[in-house]
Write a protein that holds these residues in place. Sequence first.
Motif: not given
Length: 212
Positions: A3-9, A106-115, A144-154
């Motif tokens: 599942a791919l989802s995008q969550k807008l501010h 790291t980029a992944h750590e900052l992705a979780h921070f942003c999410s 945030i764009e997530e796949r299966n609730a995991i951040p994949k892109a900002l």
Amino acid sequence: MPALSQKLHPALYPGARLMLDHTRRPVFSQQGDWDAGSALHCAAMALSMLGRLSDPVDVRGYASGPVAHFWDRAWPHYLHGLTPSELAAFVWELGCDVQPVQAEGTAHELAHFCSGEQAAGGPVIVWIVNCRTDERHAALVVGIEERNAIPKALLLLDPAGAEPVLTACNARLEFGEPHASYVTASGSVQVAVYGAVSIRPQETSATGAGCA
């Protein structure tokens, strides 16, 4: 199928132009070719999303009030730019009833921070480093764009890019190994993430309060 989802501010209203949801005023503040003010443009957009700045676009057009106060503080930094720690100090000194929070990793750590920050309502500014040219600039996280609730892109608003039309972003930061990819309409480059600053609304602040 994943599942791919995008969550807008939630402060943003997508349409033909990207607007602030509470005022329906344009939010995109574009950077010029000569300046190094990407972090300042991002800060103006972020503060407008929190209701602390009424106009992030025409900041030089006000003789008084919060927008004029922002410009008076911003213009001395406009040509040389701000690092994450310098921007955090700049936002704190504005007196806007917000709390800047700096993050590294790291980029992944900052992705979780942003999410996490977006879920709490705090806009985040990230610094991108071009791995080929070492050029650094800032962009505002708007989703945030997530796949299966995991951040994949900002999903980003890059002040140096074109105004987004019929979309909420003009750039994407896609995570990968060993580098992330920065994707715009003109192409994709390998990047590193230098740091991030979240601007959290203080719980005790009055809704719509401007900068002192």
